[in-house]
Design a protein around this motif. Structure first.
Motif, PDB file in Angstrom:
ATOM      1  N   VAL A 154      45.624  44.261  32.817  1.00 36.73           N
ATOM      2  CA  VAL A 154      44.742  44.103  33.565  1.00 36.73           C
ATOM      3  C   VAL A 154      44.810  42.571  34.116  1.00 36.73           C
ATOM      4  O   VAL A 154      44.623  41.574  33.210  1.00 36.73           O
ATOM      5  CB  VAL A 154      43.250  44.212  33.101  1.00 36.73           C
ATOM      6  N   LEU A 155      44.596  42.127  35.547  1.00 35.58           N
ATOM      7  CA  LEU A 155      44.567  40.982  36.026  1.00 35.58           C
ATOM      8  C   LEU A 155      43.514  40.786  37.194  1.00 35.58           C
ATOM      9  O   LEU A 155      43.641  41.399  38.125  1.00 35.58           O
ATOM     10  CB  LEU A 155      45.760  40.691  36.604  1.00 35.58           C
ATOM     11  N   PHE A 156      42.363  40.239  36.935  1.00 33.70           N
ATOM     12  CA  PHE A 156      41.571  40.227  37.890  1.00 33.70           C
ATOM     13  C   PHE A 156      40.945  41.546  38.397  1.00 33.70           C
ATOM     14  O   PHE A 156      40.995  41.877  39.896  1.00 33.70           O
ATOM     15  CB  PHE A 156      41.629  39.223  38.979  1.00 33.70           C
ATOM     16  N   ASP A 157      40.681  42.653  37.556  1.00 34.14           N
ATOM     17  CA  ASP A 157      40.259  43.999  38.122  1.00 34.14           C
ATOM     18  C   ASP A 157      41.387  44.749  38.617  1.00 34.14           C
ATOM     19  O   ASP A 157      41.197  45.695  39.073  1.00 34.14           O
ATOM     20  CB  ASP A 157      39.103  43.814  38.926  1.00 34.14           C
ATOM     21  N   LYS A 158      42.454  44.137  38.660  1.00 29.78           N
ATOM     22  CA  LYS A 158      43.676  44.900  39.081  1.00 29.78           C
ATOM     23  C   LYS A 158      44.368  45.416  37.908  1.00 29.78           C
ATOM     24  O   LYS A 158      44.608  44.650  37.000  1.00 29.78           O
ATOM     25  CB  LYS A 158      44.592  44.173  40.066  1.00 29.78           C
ATOM     26  N   GLN A 159      44.783  46.865  37.876  1.00 31.59           N
ATOM     27  CA  GLN A 159      45.527  47.249  36.678  1.00 31.59           C
ATOM     28  C   GLN A 159      47.225  47.423  37.123  1.00 31.59           C
ATOM     29  O   GLN A 159      47.586  47.966  38.112  1.00 31.59           O
ATOM     30  CB  GLN A 159      44.822  48.565  36.332  1.00 31.59           C
ATOM     31  N   PHE A 160      47.807  47.276  36.161  1.00 28.33           N
ATOM     32  CA  PHE A 160      49.328  47.373  36.171  1.00 28.33           C
ATOM     33  C   PHE A 160      49.896  48.066  34.981  1.00 28.33           C
ATOM     34  O   PHE A 160      49.350  47.961  34.052  1.00 28.33           O
ATOM     35  CB  PHE A 160      50.240  45.916  36.689  1.00 28.33           C
ATOM     36  N   GLU A 193      46.366  36.806  32.886  1.00 22.49           N
ATOM     37  CA  GLU A 193      45.215  36.320  33.583  1.00 22.49           C
ATOM     38  C   GLU A 193      44.831  34.955  33.001  1.00 22.49           C
ATOM     39  O   GLU A 193      44.413  33.959  34.022  1.00 22.49           O
ATOM     40  CB  GLU A 193      44.072  37.167  33.126  1.00 22.49           C
ATOM     41  N   ALA A 194      45.051  34.532  31.856  1.00 20.30           N
ATOM     42  CA  ALA A 194      44.945  33.005  31.483  1.00 20.30           C
ATOM     43  C   ALA A 194      45.886  32.253  32.189  1.00 20.30           C
ATOM     44  O   ALA A 194      45.529  31.066  32.509  1.00 20.30           O
ATOM     45  CB  ALA A 194      45.206  33.075  29.896  1.00 20.30           C
TER      46      ALA A 194
END
Length: 262
Positions: A154-160, A193-194
């Motif tokens: 999860v990256l800023f509400d986007k999922q991969f 994300e960090a």
């Protein structure tokens, strides 16, 4: 032929495509792992420690990697294997995360061959170190029809679906190269994300320093001051009041330190 040990229950795949598959990494299973290990079974029984008492289909490499592991739960042993595979093939996994196949055409034959081999091994090792197992039964009792899917990135509400997909997205949308991002991920425990937040903060700091230099130089030239003196004073004002902009700090500097001494 390997005969079952009566002290252990049998973990068997339900689906035909998973027969003879290592439960830990997904490779071809040629032998069994035991949770807890046979040498420690009696100790677990005597001390009443938590143990699955399972005979698990495994590949030769996973059995070798588990040799020092005395843990009695299959999930613990799976995590042990995944950690060991990730460490053993760290360089190849790094190649897989840093390179893409479409970049290989730009390389000479020797480097192309080397990177291509690293990509293949790295992709396999990355998959093995994240393998989720398969639906199985134990002594004829079904455990699960479908295993829970791997947690998405999860990256800023986007999922991969994979770390590689998230890396490609970041490199496309942020000014950072794939190799540099992978290095930063290693420092942050793969918390992408960090890393992105850290990059954004660095960019903001760099932008501030550029604006400070430009605006301080213009102010210094206009009022016949030292550019270093001006930038230092501006930073002092900003340290006192974070809400100030550079322009507001320069206005204060003019009123308090420059206006009356001209």
């Amino acid at each position: 032929m390997i005969f079952p040990d009566n002290r252990y229950r049998q973990l068997r795949a339900i689906q035909a495509e998973d027969f003879h598959t290592c439960f830990y990494c997904g490779c071809i299973a040629t032998e069994f792992d035991f949770a807890p290990p046979k040498a420690h079974w009696q100790s677990y029984q005597y001390r009443q420690l938590s143990a699955d008492n399972l005979q698990v289909p495994a590949c030769k490499e996973c059995v070798a990697l588990l040799k020092p592991c005395t843990m009695g739960l299959v999930q613990q042993r799976r995590e042990w294997v995944h950690t060991k595979i990730a460490a053993k093939y760290k360089k190849a996994i790094g190649v897989y995360l840093k390179w893409n196949e479409d970049e290989l055409e730009e390389l000479d034959f020797s480097l192309h061959h080397s990177i291509a081999a690293g990509l293949k091994l790295g992709e396999e090792s990355h998959r093995r170190s994240n393998f989720q197992g398969f639906s199985h039964e134990i002594d004829g009792s079904k455990v699960a029809d479908v295993l829970p899917a791997a947690m998405p990135i999860v990256l800023f509400d986007k999922q991969f679906d994979s770390l590689k997909d998230a890396i490609l997205y970041v490199c496309k949308n942020y000014p950072i190269t794939q190799p540099k991002l992978v290095e930063r991920l290693a420092e942050q425990g793969n918390n992408i994300e960090a890393v992105v937040m850290e990059i954004q903060e660095e960019q903001e700091v760099a932008q501030f320093q550029r604006q400070l230099k430009i605006q301080s130089a213009a102010f210094a030239k206009k009022h016949n001051q030292s550019a270093r003196f001006v930038s230092n004073e501006v930073e002092r004002y900003l340290d006192k009041e974070l809400a100030y902009s550079i322009a507001e700090a320069l206005d204060l500097l003019y009123e308090e330190r420059v206006k009356h001494y001209r």
